[in-house]
Scaffold this motif. Structure first.
Motif, PDB file in Angstrom:
ATOM      1  N   ASN A 329       3.594  61.129  67.529  1.00 11.53           N
ATOM      2  CA  ASN A 329       4.442  59.948  67.326  1.00 11.53           C
ATOM      3  C   ASN A 329       4.255  58.920  68.445  1.00 11.53           C
ATOM      4  OD1 ASN A 329       6.285  58.430  65.851  1.00 11.53           O
ATOM      5  ND2 ASN A 329       8.041  59.256  66.959  1.00 11.53           N
ATOM      6  N   GLN A 330       2.997  58.695  68.787  1.00 13.54           N
ATOM      7  CA  GLN A 330       2.654  57.735  69.844  1.00 13.54           C
ATOM      8  C   GLN A 330       1.562  56.798  69.334  1.00 13.54           C
ATOM      9  OE1 GLN A 330       1.433  60.153  73.180  1.00 13.54           O
ATOM     10  NE2 GLN A 330       3.431  61.162  73.384  1.00 13.54           N
ATOM     11  N   GLU A 331       1.387  55.697  70.067  1.00  9.97           N
ATOM     12  CA  GLU A 331       0.278  54.799  69.785  1.00  9.97           C
ATOM     13  C   GLU A 331      -0.971  55.323  70.499  1.00  9.97           C
ATOM     14  OE1 GLU A 331       0.231  52.323  67.647  1.00  9.97           O
ATOM     15  OE2 GLU A 331       2.347  52.747  67.161  1.00  9.97           O
ATOM     16  N   TYR A 332      -2.089  55.291  69.803  1.00  4.55           N
ATOM     17  CA  TYR A 332      -3.322  55.865  70.317  1.00  4.55           C
ATOM     18  C   TYR A 332      -3.850  55.116  71.539  1.00  4.55           C
ATOM     19  CZ  TYR A 332      -8.313  57.071  70.482  1.00  4.55           C
ATOM     20  OH  TYR A 332      -9.559  57.451  70.897  1.00  4.55           O
ATOM     21  N   ASP A 333      -4.146  55.877  72.595  1.00  4.58           N
ATOM     22  CA  ASP A 333      -4.761  55.348  73.812  1.00  4.58           C
ATOM     23  C   ASP A 333      -5.893  56.300  74.178  1.00  4.58           C
ATOM     24  OD1 ASP A 333      -5.558  54.668  76.375  1.00  4.58           O
ATOM     25  OD2 ASP A 333      -3.534  54.331  77.134  1.00  4.58           O
ATOM     26  N   PRO A 334      -7.148  55.858  74.064  1.00  2.39           N
ATOM     27  CA  PRO A 334      -8.285  56.763  74.316  1.00  2.39           C
ATOM     28  C   PRO A 334      -8.210  57.484  75.654  1.00  2.39           C
ATOM     29  CG  PRO A 334      -9.056  54.679  73.442  1.00  2.39           C
ATOM     30  CD  PRO A 334      -7.592  54.498  73.711  1.00  2.39           C
ATOM     31  N   ALA A 335      -7.757  56.777  76.689  1.00  2.00           N
ATOM     32  CA  ALA A 335      -7.705  57.368  78.028  1.00  2.00           C
ATOM     33  C   ALA A 335      -6.723  58.531  78.087  1.00  2.00           C
ATOM     34  CB  ALA A 335      -7.321  56.306  79.056  1.00  2.00           C
ATOM     35  N   ILE A 336      -5.700  58.474  77.257  1.00  2.00           N
ATOM     36  CA  ILE A 336      -4.663  59.505  77.269  1.00  2.00           C
ATOM     37  C   ILE A 336      -4.931  60.572  76.211  1.00  2.00           C
ATOM     38  CG2 ILE A 336      -2.208  59.978  76.876  1.00  2.00           C
ATOM     39  CD1 ILE A 336      -1.628  57.175  77.940  1.00  2.00           C
ATOM     40  N   HIS A 337      -5.348  60.121  75.016  1.00  3.01           N
ATOM     41  CA  HIS A 337      -5.302  61.018  73.865  1.00  3.01           C
ATOM     42  C   HIS A 337      -6.614  61.690  73.491  1.00  3.01           C
ATOM     43  CE1 HIS A 337      -1.670  58.404  73.046  1.00  3.01           C
ATOM     44  NE2 HIS A 337      -1.176  59.629  73.070  1.00  3.01           N
ATOM     45  N   ASP A 338      -7.757  61.143  73.883  1.00  2.23           N
ATOM     46  CA  ASP A 338      -9.028  61.750  73.458  1.00  2.23           C
ATOM     47  C   ASP A 338      -9.134  63.205  73.899  1.00  2.23           C
ATOM     48  OD1 ASP A 338      -9.830  59.536  72.124  1.00  2.23           O
ATOM     49  OD2 ASP A 338     -11.487  59.007  73.442  1.00  2.23           O
ATOM     50  N   ASN A 339      -8.865  63.450  75.164  1.00  5.33           N
ATOM     51  CA  ASN A 339      -8.954  64.823  75.674  1.00  5.33           C
ATOM     52  C   ASN A 339      -7.851  65.702  75.086  1.00  5.33           C
ATOM     53  OD1 ASN A 339     -10.200  66.773  77.611  1.00  5.33           O
ATOM     54  ND2 ASN A 339      -8.114  66.798  78.410  1.00  5.33           N
ATOM     55  N   LYS A 340      -6.655  65.118  74.899  1.00  6.57           N
ATOM     56  CA  LYS A 340      -5.543  65.882  74.330  1.00  6.57           C
ATOM     57  C   LYS A 340      -5.883  66.351  72.913  1.00  6.57           C
ATOM     58  CE  LYS A 340      -1.294  64.689  75.174  1.00  6.57           C
ATOM     59  NZ  LYS A 340       0.033  64.010  75.187  1.00  6.57           N
ATOM     60  N   ILE A 341      -6.486  65.469  72.113  1.00  2.00           N
ATOM     61  CA  ILE A 341      -6.874  65.838  70.749  1.00  2.00           C
ATOM     62  C   ILE A 341      -7.940  66.927  70.786  1.00  2.00           C
ATOM     63  CG2 ILE A 341      -8.006  65.027  68.646  1.00  2.00           C
ATOM     64  CD1 ILE A 341      -6.723  62.277  69.217  1.00  2.00           C
ATOM     65  N   TYR A 342      -8.939  66.765  71.645  1.00  2.00           N
ATOM     66  CA  TYR A 342     -10.024  67.747  71.748  1.00  2.00           C
ATOM     67  C   TYR A 342      -9.480  69.129  72.107  1.00  2.00           C
ATOM     68  CZ  TYR A 342     -13.964  70.296  73.739  1.00  2.00           C
ATOM     69  OH  TYR A 342     -14.891  71.258  74.030  1.00  2.00           O
ATOM     70  N   VAL A 343      -8.608  69.170  73.109  1.00  2.00           N
ATOM     71  CA  VAL A 343      -8.056  70.451  73.564  1.00  2.00           C
ATOM     72  C   VAL A 343      -7.178  71.076  72.483  1.00  2.00           C
ATOM     73  CG1 VAL A 343      -6.464  71.515  75.220  1.00  2.00           C
ATOM     74  CG2 VAL A 343      -8.180  69.871  76.017  1.00  2.00           C
ATOM     75  N   THR A 344      -6.389  70.269  71.792  1.00  2.00           N
ATOM     76  CA  THR A 344      -5.495  70.779  70.749  1.00  2.00           C
ATOM     77  C   THR A 344      -6.284  71.348  69.572  1.00  2.00           C
ATOM     78  OG1 THR A 344      -3.843  69.124  71.383  1.00  2.00           O
ATOM     79  CG2 THR A 344      -3.536  70.213  69.261  1.00  2.00           C
ATOM     80  N   ILE A 345      -7.319  70.641  69.145  1.00  2.00           N
ATOM     81  CA  ILE A 345      -8.175  71.142  68.063  1.00  2.00           C
ATOM     82  C   ILE A 345      -8.850  72.444  68.486  1.00  2.00           C
ATOM     83  CG2 ILE A 345     -10.292  70.700  66.759  1.00  2.00           C
ATOM     84  CD1 ILE A 345      -8.035  69.082  65.667  1.00  2.00           C
ATOM     85  N   LYS A 346      -9.302  72.509  69.729  1.00  2.00           N
ATOM     86  CA  LYS A 346      -9.955  73.715  70.239  1.00  2.00           C
ATOM     87  C   LYS A 346      -8.992  74.903  70.210  1.00  2.00           C
ATOM     88  CE  LYS A 346     -12.254  75.595  74.347  1.00  2.00           C
ATOM     89  NZ  LYS A 346     -12.714  75.323  75.726  1.00  2.00           N
TER      90      LYS A 346
END
Length: 383
Positions: A329-346
């Motif tokens: 429920n946030q606005e996408y920010d590559p600096a914040i979310h790219d790694n978070k998405i990668y780790v969560t999917i992993k």
């Protein structure tokens, strides 16, 4: 005066004893709930501490429960490893195994259908209990003998042992053991086609389970009630109880019981898990994978939400922007979310994929992530 380095006074020992006893009790509690991963972790820690303190009585109690966990998981390698460890300990420290340890070894043997060996272990357990005049140990041994006789088809002999236990239960508050023997009594009555009597016993057990919070016995009771209704020809009630048992059982940890339930369901023309690769129960937040069994998300609700999102729309590609909006429920920010998405999917893949290096569920495209359409997925809404 300061204590010498490495020394311990009585207060240190008291604190250590309190801590390790707490670990043991927590491990036993998790075991009763069939949460074997948490139980094993704490019991291993407690076992090591008991061993270092040369508290071999408590050490054996920890090992007994660990052996039961290995038996439920059908982990024969761990069972054999533990047996060798105990034998080495007997030779090294010069003490005898306890009656409860022989009882536990007997239970392990029944899981492998080594019934003659199991009976020998139970009889050895009873001999030790009788020699020490330890009535609790005697009760466990007698219950084990009753189980062995039941599995051998010697129902009259099994009932005789169960009736012998009733005298002890009048003075000993062994509620779990009493419940175990009652369920066994009902199972024997079912085998003897005394169905009304069997159901009467099972309903008494159901009332007892309100006090004795033991997940294995709850599922085992549901299984026996379903099997009884099946034998009576009441297929509707049989399916109801057996399906409830299937939804309640942890197939990863209670492998043998889960297999018994599946066999009965297949006899009724129901193949609950065989037709689905992944089952997501929304009401219980539980996930069952065909090969891995029940997957423990340990209250990782972000991962559950992510999986639920994918499951609802197989093949639909979710961009990073949409994932961040729907899951965090946030606005996408590559600096914040790219790694978070990668780790969560992993982390999600590590939980649900049978082979992490060859994923079959969660795929990545150039535009985002999606759930493969090929696996058969079931979303259950009921509890």
């Amino acid at each position: 005066m300061a204590k010498p380095a490495g020394s311990a006074d009585s207060s240190d020992i008291s604190v250590l004893t309190k801590d390790v006893d707490t670990l043991f009790e927590l491990g036993k509690l998790y075991y009763d709930r069939s949460d074997f991963d948490l139980a094993e972790e704490r019991l291993e820690q407690a076992s090591n501490l008991f061993y270092k303190a040369k508290n071999f009585d408590q050490y054996l109690k920890s090992q007994n429960i660990l052996l039961r966990i290995h038996a439920e998981r059908e982990d024969n390698e761990q069972i054999n490893s533990t047996k060798e460890k105990l034998q080495d300990l007997v030779l090294k420290e010069g003490f005898e195994l306890s009656a409860k340890t022989y009882y536990t070894l007997g239970i392990c043997a029944t899981y492998k259908n080594q019934l003659d060996i199991a009976l020998e272990y139970f009889q050895k357990s009873l001999a030790i209990g009788l020699a020490a005049d330890d009535k609790e140990d005697m009760c466990y041994a007698i219950n084990g003998i009753a189980i062995a006789y039941f599995m051998m088809g010697r129902y009259a002999d099994s009932l005789r042992e169960i009736y012998n236990l009733q005298v002890f239960f009048q003075v000993l508050p062994l509620m779990e053991l009493k419940l175990s023997s009652q369920i066994l009594n009902g199972a024997i009555l079912r085998k003897q086609e005394r169905y009304d009597q069997a159901l009467e016993v099972f309903w008494e057990c159901y009332a007892t389970l309100r006090e004795v919070k033991n997940m294995y016995m709850y599922v085992y009771l549901l299984y026996n009630m379903g099997a009884t209704y099946q034998s009576m020809g009441n297929n509707d009630l049989a399916r109801t109880y057996m399906q409830l048992a299937k939804r309640s059982v942890d197939g990863k940890n209670l492998k043998q019981l889960s297999r018994y339930i599946d066999t009965k369901l297949e006899e009724m023309g129901i193949r609950p898990n065989a037709d689905f690769d992944l089952i997501f129960n929304v009401a219980n937040n539980s996930v069952t994978e065909k090969k891995k069994g029940k997957v423990d998300f340990k209250n990782q609700f972000i991962l559950l939400d992510l999986l639920h999102l994918f499951i609802k729309t197989p093949g639909h590609v979710y961009s990073k922007e949409i994932l961040v909006k729907k899951i965090w429920n946030q606005e996408y920010d590559p600096a914040i979310h790219d790694n978070k998405i990668y780790v969560t999917i992993k982390r999600l893949r590590q939980l649900i994929e049978p082979d992490y290096d060859k994923p079959k569920y969660i795929f990545r495209s150039k535009n985002g992530y999606f759930l493969n359409k090929s696996p058969k997925i079931l979303i259950e809404q009921h509890s």
